[in-house]
Design a protein around this motif. Sequence first.
Motif, PDB file in Angstrom:
ATOM      1  N   LYS A 193     -19.825  18.515   5.154  1.00 59.31           N
ATOM      2  CA  LYS A 193     -20.129  17.090   4.991  1.00 59.31           C
ATOM      3  C   LYS A 193     -19.295  16.451   3.865  1.00 59.31           C
ATOM      4  CE  LYS A 193     -23.984  13.962   4.168  1.00 59.31           C
ATOM      5  NZ  LYS A 193     -25.418  13.861   3.848  1.00 59.31           N
ATOM      6  N   ASP A 194     -19.155  17.146   2.730  1.00 58.78           N
ATOM      7  CA  ASP A 194     -18.382  16.614   1.601  1.00 58.78           C
ATOM      8  C   ASP A 194     -16.902  16.470   1.948  1.00 58.78           C
ATOM      9  OD1 ASP A 194     -20.607  16.371  -0.014  1.00 58.78           O
ATOM     10  OD2 ASP A 194     -20.344  18.347  -0.942  1.00 58.78           O
ATOM     11  N   GLU A 195     -16.358  17.458   2.645  1.00 57.74           N
ATOM     12  CA  GLU A 195     -14.958  17.381   3.064  1.00 57.74           C
ATOM     13  C   GLU A 195     -14.736  16.221   4.031  1.00 57.74           C
ATOM     14  OE1 GLU A 195     -13.538  22.038   2.836  1.00 57.74           O
ATOM     15  OE2 GLU A 195     -14.619  21.357   4.603  1.00 57.74           O
ATOM     16  N   ASN A 196     -15.687  16.042   4.948  1.00 55.41           N
ATOM     17  CA  ASN A 196     -15.594  14.922   5.895  1.00 55.41           C
ATOM     18  C   ASN A 196     -15.612  13.580   5.167  1.00 55.41           C
ATOM     19  OD1 ASN A 196     -15.505  16.674   8.046  1.00 55.41           O
ATOM     20  ND2 ASN A 196     -17.655  16.403   8.623  1.00 55.41           N
ATOM     21  N   LEU A 197     -16.512  13.451   4.193  1.00 50.98           N
ATOM     22  CA  LEU A 197     -16.587  12.210   3.414  1.00 50.98           C
ATOM     23  C   LEU A 197     -15.295  11.968   2.642  1.00 50.98           C
ATOM     24  CD1 LEU A 197     -20.239  12.323   2.022  1.00 50.98           C
ATOM     25  CD2 LEU A 197     -19.283  10.641   3.610  1.00 50.98           C
ATOM     26  N   PHE A 198     -14.766  13.014   2.019  1.00 50.29           N
ATOM     27  CA  PHE A 198     -13.532  12.897   1.249  1.00 50.29           C
ATOM     28  C   PHE A 198     -12.367  12.473   2.146  1.00 50.29           C
ATOM     29  CE2 PHE A 198      -9.641  14.729  -0.576  1.00 50.29           C
ATOM     30  CZ  PHE A 198      -9.652  14.119  -1.817  1.00 50.29           C
ATOM     31  N   ILE A 199     -12.243  13.109   3.303  1.00 48.50           N
ATOM     32  CA  ILE A 199     -11.156  12.797   4.229  1.00 48.50           C
ATOM     33  C   ILE A 199     -11.284  11.373   4.750  1.00 48.50           C
ATOM     34  CG2 ILE A 199     -10.185  13.361   6.504  1.00 48.50           C
ATOM     35  CD1 ILE A 199     -10.909  16.340   5.815  1.00 48.50           C
ATOM     36  N   ASN A 200     -12.504  10.977   5.114  1.00 47.90           N
ATOM     37  CA  ASN A 200     -12.712   9.609   5.612  1.00 47.90           C
ATOM     38  C   ASN A 200     -12.464   8.568   4.533  1.00 47.90           C
ATOM     39  OD1 ASN A 200     -13.287  10.292   8.276  1.00 47.90           O
ATOM     40  ND2 ASN A 200     -15.443  10.629   7.835  1.00 47.90           N
ATOM     41  N   HIS A 201     -12.887   8.870   3.300  1.00 49.68           N
ATOM     42  CA  HIS A 201     -12.626   7.945   2.196  1.00 49.68           C
ATOM     43  C   HIS A 201     -11.122   7.834   1.934  1.00 49.68           C
ATOM     44  CE1 HIS A 201     -13.372   5.580  -1.362  1.00 49.68           C
ATOM     45  NE2 HIS A 201     -12.719   6.443  -2.112  1.00 49.68           N
ATOM     46  N   GLY A 202     -10.411   8.954   2.049  1.00 47.28           N
ATOM     47  CA  GLY A 202      -8.958   8.945   1.875  1.00 47.28           C
ATOM     48  C   GLY A 202      -8.267   8.086   2.919  1.00 47.28           C
ATOM     49  N   LYS A 203      -8.706   8.181   4.173  1.00 44.49           N
ATOM     50  CA  LYS A 203      -8.131   7.369   5.249  1.00 44.49           C
ATOM     51  C   LYS A 203      -8.425   5.883   5.016  1.00 44.49           C
ATOM     52  CE  LYS A 203      -8.363  10.884   8.852  1.00 44.49           C
ATOM     53  NZ  LYS A 203      -9.030  11.306  10.095  1.00 44.49           N
ATOM     54  N   HIS A 204      -9.663   5.600   4.642  1.00 44.93           N
ATOM     55  CA  HIS A 204     -10.074   4.217   4.360  1.00 44.93           C
ATOM     56  C   HIS A 204      -9.275   3.661   3.184  1.00 44.93           C
ATOM     57  CE1 HIS A 204     -12.862   0.833   4.180  1.00 44.93           C
ATOM     58  NE2 HIS A 204     -13.005   1.053   2.881  1.00 44.93           N
ATOM     59  N   SER A 205      -9.130   4.475   2.139  1.00 43.43           N
ATOM     60  CA  SER A 205      -8.358   4.079   0.961  1.00 43.43           C
ATOM     61  C   SER A 205      -6.912   3.789   1.338  1.00 43.43           C
ATOM     62  CB  SER A 205      -8.429   5.200  -0.076  1.00 43.43           C
ATOM     63  OG  SER A 205      -7.514   4.995  -1.110  1.00 43.43           O
ATOM     64  N   ASN A 206      -6.326   4.618   2.157  1.00 42.56           N
ATOM     65  CA  ASN A 206      -4.934   4.458   2.578  1.00 42.56           C
ATOM     66  C   ASN A 206      -4.745   3.142   3.326  1.00 42.56           C
ATOM     67  OD1 ASN A 206      -2.189   5.615   2.932  1.00 42.56           O
ATOM     68  ND2 ASN A 206      -2.762   5.481   5.081  1.00 42.56           N
ATOM     69  N   ILE A 207      -5.610   2.862   4.278  1.00 44.19           N
ATOM     70  CA  ILE A 207      -5.488   1.642   5.100  1.00 44.19           C
ATOM     71  C   ILE A 207      -5.632   0.395   4.237  1.00 44.19           C
ATOM     72  CG2 ILE A 207      -6.616   0.290   6.909  1.00 44.19           C
ATOM     73  CD1 ILE A 207      -7.320   3.039   8.225  1.00 44.19           C
ATOM     74  N   LEU A 208      -6.680   0.347   3.419  1.00 39.68           N
ATOM     75  CA  LEU A 208      -6.909  -0.844   2.596  1.00 39.68           C
ATOM     76  C   LEU A 208      -5.869  -0.990   1.491  1.00 39.68           C
ATOM     77  CD1 LEU A 208     -10.800  -0.954   2.361  1.00 39.68           C
ATOM     78  CD2 LEU A 208      -9.288  -2.406   3.714  1.00 39.68           C
ATOM     79  N   SER A 209      -5.394   0.114   0.937  1.00 40.21           N
ATOM     80  CA  SER A 209      -4.354   0.053  -0.087  1.00 40.21           C
ATOM     81  C   SER A 209      -3.060  -0.516   0.483  1.00 40.21           C
ATOM     82  CB  SER A 209      -4.086   1.441  -0.677  1.00 40.21           C
ATOM     83  OG  SER A 209      -5.209   1.902  -1.374  1.00 40.21           O
ATOM     84  N   LEU A 210      -2.707  -0.088   1.700  1.00 34.63           N
ATOM     85  CA  LEU A 210      -1.511  -0.634   2.363  1.00 34.63           C
ATOM     86  C   LEU A 210      -1.660  -2.130   2.594  1.00 34.63           C
ATOM     87  CD1 LEU A 210      -0.456   2.045   4.980  1.00 34.63           C
ATOM     88  CD2 LEU A 210       0.996   1.012   3.253  1.00 34.63           C
ATOM     89  N   MET A 211      -2.828  -2.529   3.080  1.00 34.18           N
ATOM     90  CA  MET A 211      -3.075  -3.958   3.301  1.00 34.18           C
ATOM     91  C   MET A 211      -2.941  -4.728   1.990  1.00 34.18           C
ATOM     92  SD  MET A 211      -6.295  -3.765   5.942  1.00 34.18           S
ATOM     93  CE  MET A 211      -6.815  -5.405   5.573  1.00 34.18           C
TER      94      MET A 211
END
Length: 174
Positions: free
Chosen positions: A58-76
Amino acid sequence: MYLFAVIPFYSHAWSVTLFNGLNFSECHEQVKFHLGVMDLDLALLNEKPTVITDKSNKDENLFINHGKHSNILSLMFMRMNVASNTKSSISQTESVRKYLMFVKERFRSTDKSLVGILMTELMTMKFDGSCSMQNYIIEMTCILARLWTLGMKVDDTFLVQFILNPLPLEYGQF
């Protein structure tokens, strides 16, 4: 108990200096600060997260999803803060780290030429009486502040000399 103030994403974007191709250091610093405040700097701080597998907890899933979310919003966020005439010269990528590295490599050299221009301006600036002494000193310190954002450190004693040396003789008592 934590109290969080909700600040809209776009209000952070509008408070960052627009990147025009000549002000990389200043904008880079501001973007990193705002992404950190918004807790979106995970994609900048870490390599691309691994893929979610059946063995991921569960923690790895949260970390990976947060990383993807961070990447998308940071690019924007970064793309929102680039001047229109500069956007076309920046290659499109899906990784915020690659985007930032490309911009850094492409535009960092302009910072070096800007340092030379600002140093020349600082050394040749003269007080001609067309503005107040206060405005003259403020203008000199503003140039110095811009040099600091570009990584050029000028000692305060040199600044005093840059300010005092070009003054007319009537200011000799300084």
